[in-house]
Design an enzyme around this catalytic site. Sequence first.
Site, PDB file in Angstrom:
ATOM      1  N   ASP A   1       0.853  -1.194   0.000  1.00  0.00           N
ATOM      2  CA  ASP A   1       0.000   0.000   0.000  1.00  0.00           C
ATOM      3  C   ASP A   1       0.885   1.239   0.000  1.00  0.00           C
ATOM      4  OD1 ASP A   1      -3.284   0.221   0.860  1.00  0.00           O
ATOM      5  OD2 ASP A   1      -2.105   2.065   0.880  1.00  0.00           O
TER       6      ASP A   1
ATOM      7  N   ASP B   1       4.416   2.525  -3.960  1.00  0.00           N
ATOM      8  CA  ASP B   1       3.484   3.208  -4.851  1.00  0.00           C
ATOM      9  C   ASP B   1       3.387   2.412  -6.148  1.00  0.00           C
ATOM     10  OD1 ASP B   1       2.141   4.971  -6.553  1.00  0.00           O
ATOM     11  OD2 ASP B   1       3.214   6.745  -5.834  1.00  0.00           O
ATOM     12  N   VAL B   2       2.198   1.955  -6.500  1.00  0.00           N
ATOM     13  CA  VAL B   2       2.044   1.145  -7.711  1.00  0.00           C
ATOM     14  C   VAL B   2       2.393   1.931  -8.970  1.00  0.00           C
ATOM     15  CG1 VAL B   2       0.341  -0.435  -6.715  1.00  0.00           C
ATOM     16  CG2 VAL B   2      -0.442   1.651  -7.904  1.00  0.00           C
TER      17      VAL B   2
ATOM     18  N   SER C   1     -14.386  -2.326 -12.011  1.00  0.00           N
ATOM     19  CA  SER C   1     -15.572  -1.677 -11.451  1.00  0.00           C
ATOM     20  C   SER C   1     -16.725  -1.897 -12.410  1.00  0.00           C
ATOM     21  CB  SER C   1     -15.300  -0.165 -11.298  1.00  0.00           C
ATOM     22  OG  SER C   1     -16.492   0.560 -11.057  1.00  0.00           O
TER      23      SER C   1
ATOM     24  N   TYR D   1     -11.639   7.849 -14.243  1.00  0.00           N
ATOM     25  CA  TYR D   1     -11.928   6.630 -13.492  1.00  0.00           C
ATOM     26  C   TYR D   1     -12.555   5.580 -14.398  1.00  0.00           C
ATOM     27  CZ  TYR D   1     -13.748   3.610  -9.782  1.00  0.00           C
ATOM     28  OH  TYR D   1     -14.026   2.526  -8.966  1.00  0.00           O
TER      29      TYR D   1
ATOM     30  N   LYS E   1     -10.809   2.053 -15.582  1.00  0.00           N
ATOM     31  CA  LYS E   1     -11.437   0.772 -15.261  1.00  0.00           C
ATOM     32  C   LYS E   1     -11.802  -0.010 -16.532  1.00  0.00           C
ATOM     33  CE  LYS E   1     -11.353   0.993 -10.738  1.00  0.00           C
ATOM     34  NZ  LYS E   1     -10.525   0.048  -9.953  1.00  0.00           N
TER      35      LYS E   1
ATOM     36  N   THR F   1     -16.456   1.169   1.536  1.00  0.00           N
ATOM     37  CA  THR F   1     -15.069   1.326   1.929  1.00  0.00           C
ATOM     38  C   THR F   1     -14.789   2.814   2.109  1.00  0.00           C
ATOM     39  OG1 THR F   1     -14.185   1.636  -0.301  1.00  0.00           O
ATOM     40  CG2 THR F   1     -14.492  -0.652   0.460  1.00  0.00           C
TER      41      THR F   1
END
Length: 273
Positions: free
Chosen positions: A39, A77-78, A153, A170, A174, A205
Amino acid sequence: MTEGPLAGKVALITGAARGQGRAHAVRLASDGADIIGIDICAPIASVPYALATADDLAATVKLVEDTGARIVAKQADVRDRASLSTAVQAGIDELGRLDIVIANAGIAPMQSGDDGWRDVIDVNLTGVYNTIKAAIPTMVKQDEGGSIVLISSAAGLAGVGSPDAGSVGYAAAKHGVVGLMRVYANLLARQSIRVNSIHPTGVETPMIDNDFTRGWLATMAAQTDSPGTMGNAMPVEVLQPEDIANAVAWLVSDQARYITGVTLPVDAGFLNK
């Protein structure tokens, strides 16, 4: 070694400090897997709500260890493939192998401008690509198959969102995850490494349960015929992280050993409606 359908396996999970990532980690650990949890544990400027902290990641570690599984938790960090690869390799070195990948890390800067577009593409799409790239060499070298699940998503299968750059980004990211999934499902099939994507509706979440995202959702709901239900066909406003973790656990298990290249909605009928 713990017992269960995933005993002896190691699962890499990004975004593991809280929310869906924590639920995936705890569920797969309960099924016997050891965990590599990654994370960022730091803010991103375009994201208006608080991201996970080192304390959140430590809480995930305790919950996983309480199942009897081992966990290697690293902050990375991805978006930074070198840093991510170093963290993943540290986990592999300690736990000995890698069998399962859950590319879960994601942000939702829905009301942000162009900075939100850039950040959401970098985290939610490029970050998924980087996660796959960090994992593939070990999985292929082991030559024992495996399972990769990309968390997309419902917005990865439908053109939903607002005109804000962060929201458009976003949905674009996705959707892009589906392209990654389909290409890698073909590229890795001969190695018996399965690649699938999961497409949740809203999940309770911290990414949703904050003032900024709730405000955005309220605006979206007011512009539809289904205020208060997020458009789900079934009478549930949001799902729980464990609902998605249950689907993940099935997809990575031998019960789904010949399922690859699939977009799996877990959406209370959102997409069908």
